[in-house]
Every structure is written in C-alpha cells, then in structure tokens.
Design a protein around this motif. Sequence first.
Motif, PDB file in Angstrom:
ATOM      1  N   LEU A  12       0.831  -1.202   0.000  1.00 30.36           N
ATOM      2  CA  LEU A  12       0.000   0.000   0.000  1.00 30.36           C
ATOM      3  C   LEU A  12       0.871   1.260   0.000  1.00 30.36           C
ATOM      4  O   LEU A  12       0.606   2.201  -0.767  1.00 30.36           O
ATOM      5  CB  LEU A  12      -0.941   0.000   1.208  1.00 30.36           C
ATOM      6  CG  LEU A  12      -1.846   1.218   1.356  1.00 30.36           C
ATOM      7  CD1 LEU A  12      -2.763   1.368   0.144  1.00 30.36           C
ATOM      8  CD2 LEU A  12      -2.646   1.133   2.638  1.00 30.36           C
ATOM      9  N   ASN A  13       1.889   1.278   0.823  1.00 31.62           N
ATOM     10  CA  ASN A  13       2.786   2.439   0.854  1.00 31.62           C
ATOM     11  C   ASN A  13       3.490   2.637  -0.488  1.00 31.62           C
ATOM     12  O   ASN A  13       3.637   3.777  -0.959  1.00 31.62           O
ATOM     13  CB  ASN A  13       3.814   2.286   1.974  1.00 31.62           C
ATOM     14  CG  ASN A  13       3.188   2.508   3.338  1.00 31.62           C
ATOM     15  OD1 ASN A  13       2.183   3.187   3.467  1.00 31.62           O
ATOM     16  ND2 ASN A  13       3.786   1.910   4.356  1.00 31.62           N
ATOM     17  N   ALA A  14       3.895   1.519  -1.111  1.00 33.65           N
ATOM     18  CA  ALA A  14       4.546   1.623  -2.421  1.00 33.65           C
ATOM     19  C   ALA A  14       3.570   2.160  -3.465  1.00 33.65           C
ATOM     20  O   ALA A  14       3.949   2.986  -4.319  1.00 33.65           O
ATOM     21  CB  ALA A  14       5.083   0.252  -2.847  1.00 33.65           C
ATOM     22  N   SER A  15       2.315   1.740  -3.404  1.00 35.77           N
ATOM     23  CA  SER A  15       1.309   2.234  -4.359  1.00 35.77           C
ATOM     24  C   SER A  15       1.054   3.715  -4.146  1.00 35.77           C
ATOM     25  O   SER A  15       0.927   4.480  -5.122  1.00 35.77           O
ATOM     26  CB  SER A  15      -0.005   1.460  -4.203  1.00 35.77           C
ATOM     27  OG  SER A  15       0.168   0.105  -4.534  1.00 35.77           O
ATOM     28  N   LEU A  16       0.980   4.149  -2.890  1.00 31.59           N
ATOM     29  CA  LEU A  16       0.765   5.575  -2.600  1.00 31.59           C
ATOM     30  C   LEU A  16       1.971   6.410  -3.041  1.00 31.59           C
ATOM     31  O   LEU A  16       1.797   7.509  -3.585  1.00 31.59           O
ATOM     32  CB  LEU A  16       0.497   5.765  -1.105  1.00 31.59           C
ATOM     33  CG  LEU A  16      -0.841   5.217  -0.596  1.00 31.59           C
ATOM     34  CD1 LEU A  16      -0.928   5.341   0.929  1.00 31.59           C
ATOM     35  CD2 LEU A  16      -2.003   5.948  -1.250  1.00 31.59           C
ATOM     36  N   GLN A  17       3.165   5.889  -2.826  1.00 28.48           N
ATOM     37  CA  GLN A  17       4.368   6.607  -3.246  1.00 28.48           C
ATOM     38  C   GLN A  17       4.422   6.718  -4.771  1.00 28.48           C
ATOM     39  O   GLN A  17       4.751   7.780  -5.308  1.00 28.48           O
ATOM     40  CB  GLN A  17       5.617   5.881  -2.727  1.00 28.48           C
ATOM     41  CG  GLN A  17       6.911   6.592  -3.009  1.00 28.48           C
ATOM     42  CD  GLN A  17       7.012   7.926  -2.268  1.00 28.48           C
ATOM     43  OE1 GLN A  17       6.467   8.095  -1.191  1.00 28.48           O
ATOM     44  NE2 GLN A  17       7.699   8.882  -2.879  1.00 28.48           N
ATOM     45  N   ARG A  19       1.881   6.742  -6.744  1.00 27.98           N
ATOM     46  CA  ARG A  19       0.838   7.690  -7.148  1.00 27.98           C
ATOM     47  C   ARG A  19       1.344   9.116  -7.016  1.00 27.98           C
ATOM     48  O   ARG A  19       1.080   9.973  -7.863  1.00 27.98           O
ATOM     49  CB  ARG A  19      -0.409   7.485  -6.295  1.00 27.98           C
ATOM     50  CG  ARG A  19      -1.597   8.280  -6.821  1.00 27.98           C
ATOM     51  CD  ARG A  19      -2.138   9.119  -5.686  1.00 27.98           C
ATOM     52  NE  ARG A  19      -3.273   9.904  -6.127  1.00 27.98           N
ATOM     53  CZ  ARG A  19      -3.277  11.229  -6.061  1.00 27.98           C
ATOM     54  NH1 ARG A  19      -2.234  11.886  -5.639  1.00 27.98           N
ATOM     55  NH2 ARG A  19      -4.333  11.900  -6.433  1.00 27.98           N
ATOM     56  N   ARG A  20       2.077   9.392  -5.947  1.00 32.62           N
ATOM     57  CA  ARG A  20       2.622  10.737  -5.749  1.00 32.62           C
ATOM     58  C   ARG A  20       3.622  11.089  -6.861  1.00 32.62           C
ATOM     59  O   ARG A  20       3.661  12.224  -7.326  1.00 32.62           O
ATOM     60  CB  ARG A  20       3.308  10.845  -4.396  1.00 32.62           C
ATOM     61  CG  ARG A  20       2.352  10.893  -3.241  1.00 32.62           C
ATOM     62  CD  ARG A  20       3.076  11.120  -1.911  1.00 32.62           C
ATOM     63  NE  ARG A  20       2.185  10.771  -0.829  1.00 32.62           N
ATOM     64  CZ  ARG A  20       2.417   9.834   0.088  1.00 32.62           C
ATOM     65  NH1 ARG A  20       3.551   9.160   0.080  1.00 32.62           N
ATOM     66  NH2 ARG A  20       1.548   9.598   1.024  1.00 32.62           N
ATOM     67  N   GLU A  21       4.417  10.083  -7.229  1.00 28.40           N
ATOM     68  CA  GLU A  21       5.443  10.334  -8.244  1.00 28.40           C
ATOM     69  C   GLU A  21       4.866  10.413  -9.652  1.00 28.40           C
ATOM     70  O   GLU A  21       5.291  11.226 -10.464  1.00 28.40           O
ATOM     71  CB  GLU A  21       6.510   9.242  -8.192  1.00 28.40           C
ATOM     72  CG  GLU A  21       7.356   9.286  -6.934  1.00 28.40           C
ATOM     73  CD  GLU A  21       8.328   8.125  -6.836  1.00 28.40           C
ATOM     74  OE1 GLU A  21       8.436   7.339  -7.791  1.00 28.40           O
ATOM     75  OE2 GLU A  21       8.979   8.005  -5.790  1.00 28.40           O
ATOM     76  N   LEU A  22       3.869   9.537  -9.939  1.00 22.27           N
ATOM     77  CA  LEU A  22       3.351   9.471 -11.309  1.00 22.27           C
ATOM     78  C   LEU A  22       2.201  10.440 -11.570  1.00 22.27           C
ATOM     79  O   LEU A  22       1.932  10.790 -12.710  1.00 22.27           O
ATOM     80  CB  LEU A  22       2.896   8.044 -11.625  1.00 22.27           C
ATOM     81  CG  LEU A  22       3.996   6.981 -11.611  1.00 22.27           C
ATOM     82  CD1 LEU A  22       3.393   5.613 -11.807  1.00 22.27           C
ATOM     83  CD2 LEU A  22       5.034   7.263 -12.697  1.00 22.27           C
ATOM     84  N   GLY A  23       1.505  10.808 -10.544  1.00 24.40           N
ATOM     85  CA  GLY A  23       0.405  11.746 -10.729  1.00 24.40           C
ATOM     86  C   GLY A  23      -0.941  11.042 -10.739  1.00 24.40           C
ATOM     87  O   GLY A  23      -1.046   9.820 -10.659  1.00 24.40           O
ATOM     88  N   GLU A  24      -1.983  11.866 -10.852  1.00 24.46           N
ATOM     89  CA  GLU A  24      -3.341  11.353 -10.748  1.00 24.46           C
ATOM     90  C   GLU A  24      -3.783  10.541 -11.959  1.00 24.46           C
ATOM     91  O   GLU A  24      -4.726   9.762 -11.866  1.00 24.46           O
ATOM     92  CB  GLU A  24      -4.325  12.509 -10.525  1.00 24.46           C
ATOM     93  CG  GLU A  24      -4.191  13.137  -9.160  1.00 24.46           C
ATOM     94  CD  GLU A  24      -5.274  14.161  -8.894  1.00 24.46           C
ATOM     95  OE1 GLU A  24      -6.340  14.085  -9.526  1.00 24.46           O
ATOM     96  OE2 GLU A  24      -5.041  15.040  -8.063  1.00 24.46           O
ATOM     97  N   GLU A  25      -3.131  10.713 -13.109  1.00 26.14           N
ATOM     98  CA  GLU A  25      -3.579   9.971 -14.291  1.00 26.14           C
ATOM     99  C   GLU A  25      -3.317   8.461 -14.163  1.00 26.14           C
ATOM    100  O   GLU A  25      -3.951   7.661 -14.836  1.00 26.14           O
ATOM    101  CB  GLU A  25      -2.931  10.510 -15.577  1.00 26.14           C
ATOM    102  CG  GLU A  25      -1.432  10.437 -15.616  1.00 26.14           C
ATOM    103  CD  GLU A  25      -0.753  11.726 -15.175  1.00 26.14           C
ATOM    104  OE1 GLU A  25       0.477  11.764 -15.259  1.00 26.14           O
ATOM    105  OE2 GLU A  25      -1.417  12.691 -14.759  1.00 26.14           O
ATOM    106  N   GLU A  27      -3.606   6.890 -11.172  1.00 27.90           N
ATOM    107  CA  GLU A  27      -4.223   6.494  -9.908  1.00 27.90           C
ATOM    108  C   GLU A  27      -5.083   5.246 -10.056  1.00 27.90           C
ATOM    109  O   GLU A  27      -4.982   4.313  -9.256  1.00 27.90           O
ATOM    110  CB  GLU A  27      -5.064   7.647  -9.342  1.00 27.90           C
ATOM    111  CG  GLU A  27      -5.665   7.322  -7.992  1.00 27.90           C
ATOM    112  CD  GLU A  27      -6.399   8.503  -7.382  1.00 27.90           C
ATOM    113  OE1 GLU A  27      -7.136   8.271  -6.429  1.00 27.90           O
ATOM    114  OE2 GLU A  27      -6.236   9.641  -7.869  1.00 27.90           O
ATOM    115  N   SER A  28      -5.942   5.188 -11.063  1.00 26.86           N
ATOM    116  CA  SER A  28      -6.830   4.024 -11.214  1.00 26.86           C
ATOM    117  C   SER A  28      -6.026   2.751 -11.493  1.00 26.86           C
ATOM    118  O   SER A  28      -6.358   1.673 -10.984  1.00 26.86           O
ATOM    119  CB  SER A  28      -7.857   4.265 -12.311  1.00 26.86           C
ATOM    120  OG  SER A  28      -7.228   4.391 -13.562  1.00 26.86           O
ATOM    121  N   ALA A  29      -4.963   2.840 -12.263  1.00 22.39           N
ATOM    122  CA  ALA A  29      -4.129   1.661 -12.537  1.00 22.39           C
ATOM    123  C   ALA A  29      -3.438   1.186 -11.261  1.00 22.39           C
ATOM    124  O   ALA A  29      -3.342  -0.025 -11.010  1.00 22.39           O
ATOM    125  CB  ALA A  29      -3.100   1.983 -13.611  1.00 22.39           C
TER     126      ALA A  29
END
Length: 140
Positions: A12-17, A19-25, A27-29
């Motif tokens: 979960l932490n890796a997914s959130l990190q 998301r922060r790096e890649l941006g909201e586009e 997020e769903s992936a």
Amino acid sequence: MDARDAELKKELNASLQARRELGEEYESALVDSFLEKVDQRIDGAVERRVRRQLAERQMTVARDSRSPKATDSWGERFGFGIVSLVLAVPLSAIGGGVGQLPGLLVTWAGIVGVNVVQAARTNPGLFGSRKGRQDDDWED
C-alpha cells in the motif's frame, strides 16, 4: 498473519508513493494493481481454508469407514455358533465329571449366557422393547 499484514502495508505504501510520483492519471491503474494483490491474498487464504476443511472431512470419512460395523456378517455368527457347540462337548464332560448335575447345569448356563450376549451384540434390537411398533389392523 502479522508478516502478511506488514507485507500488505508495504504494498500500500509503495502504491501511494508511486501515485505521488506518477500523478493522478495513473491512480486508477495503481488502485487496480493494489486491489489485484489484495484479491490474490484473499483467494489464497480462502483456498487454504477450503483445502484444510476438505482434508479434515476426508479424514473423518476415512476414520468412519474403518470403524467396525454394529452387526457382524452371517458367516461370523454361524462360526461363533459352531465354535460354541464344539467347545460345549468338552466343557460339558468336565463340568459333569467334576460337579455332577450342578456342574453340568452351570456349564450350560455359561454357554447359553455367552451365546445370548453374542446375539444381543450382533442384533441390537433383539431383546429391546417393542413400544414403538403398532399394528394398524387392530386399531379402531
């Protein structure tokens, strides 16, 4: 379960990190990827539980199939009767020779008793009450 929870928390932490790096586009992936991992974890746990319950059920069935039956076969009953009669001859001679008529009576009481116990064991309802049975022809 704590090690699995810690691993899931890392995911979960890796997914959130990410998301922060890649941006909201993305997020769903990222959410779909995380949920896929959670689904796999749940499926694995359910599969292990089902396998364990199935194994327990199979062990129970295997134990029940090996347990002795309540009634013996006809051959076993016939064999017991034959052995009983064969042993009755020398036992009668010994009982009658040593104890005369009372010895012979005690010997035959023992032989009959053993056979009655065997009959009751192989036929559980043989000497039971018949209260549950009713004849419909005799009722008004």
